[in-house]
Write a protein that holds these residues in place. Structure first.
Motif, PDB file in Angstrom:
ATOM      1  N   VAL A  12      31.191  24.842  54.659  1.00 53.91           N
ATOM      2  CA  VAL A  12      32.465  25.009  53.973  1.00 53.91           C
ATOM      3  C   VAL A  12      33.392  25.756  54.921  1.00 53.91           C
ATOM      4  N   VAL A  36      34.680  20.566  53.091  1.00 52.74           N
ATOM      5  CA  VAL A  36      33.235  20.625  52.861  1.00 52.74           C
ATOM      6  C   VAL A  36      32.613  19.531  53.713  1.00 52.74           C
ATOM      7  N   LEU A  63      35.664  32.404  45.328  1.00 54.50           N
ATOM      8  CA  LEU A  63      35.118  31.090  45.637  1.00 54.50           C
ATOM      9  C   LEU A  63      33.596  31.112  45.620  1.00 54.50           C
ATOM     10  N   VAL A  64      33.002  32.114  46.267  1.00 54.56           N
ATOM     11  CA  VAL A  64      31.542  32.223  46.315  1.00 54.56           C
ATOM     12  C   VAL A  64      30.976  32.426  44.907  1.00 54.56           C
ATOM     13  N   GLU A  66      32.237  31.331  42.134  1.00 51.52           N
ATOM     14  CA  GLU A  66      32.331  30.044  41.427  1.00 51.52           C
ATOM     15  C   GLU A  66      31.246  29.078  41.899  1.00 51.52           C
ATOM     16  N   ILE A  67      30.985  29.057  43.189  1.00 51.79           N
ATOM     17  CA  ILE A  67      29.970  28.148  43.729  1.00 51.79           C
ATOM     18  C   ILE A  67      28.579  28.522  43.223  1.00 51.79           C
ATOM     19  N   ARG A  68      28.317  29.821  43.065  1.00 50.89           N
ATOM     20  CA  ARG A  68      27.000  30.270  42.615  1.00 50.89           C
ATOM     21  C   ARG A  68      26.743  30.029  41.142  1.00 50.89           C
TER      22      ARG A  68
END
Length: 69
Positions: A12, A36, A63-64, A66-68
């Motif tokens: 990313v 990505v 962002l991290v 949300e991704i997790r």
């Protein structure tokens, strides 16, 4: 694009660059772009309009998170 079924890694990349709106003003437009690899071309994830560069750390932390999820 088809991914290998055994592939587990994605890269990313996040890009930020300011664009001045007017010569006589300090206000700039700050698009935040993401890529990505190998799935996407760059796309816009946020736009900020302000007098200074947005704090990228705040964006990346959100962002991290949300991704997790």
């Amino acid at each position: 694009m088809c991914l290998d079924n055994n592939a587990t890694d994605l890269k990313v990349r996040v890009y930020v660059d300011g664009l001045p709106l007017f010569r006589s003003s300090k206000i700039s437009l700050w698009p935040i772009m993401m890529l990505v690899e190998p799935l996407t071309k760059p796309f816009c994830v946020a736009i900020s309009c302000r007098e200074s560069k947005p704090e990228l750390n705040v964006f990346v932390e959100n962002l991290v998170a949300e991704i997790r999820r």
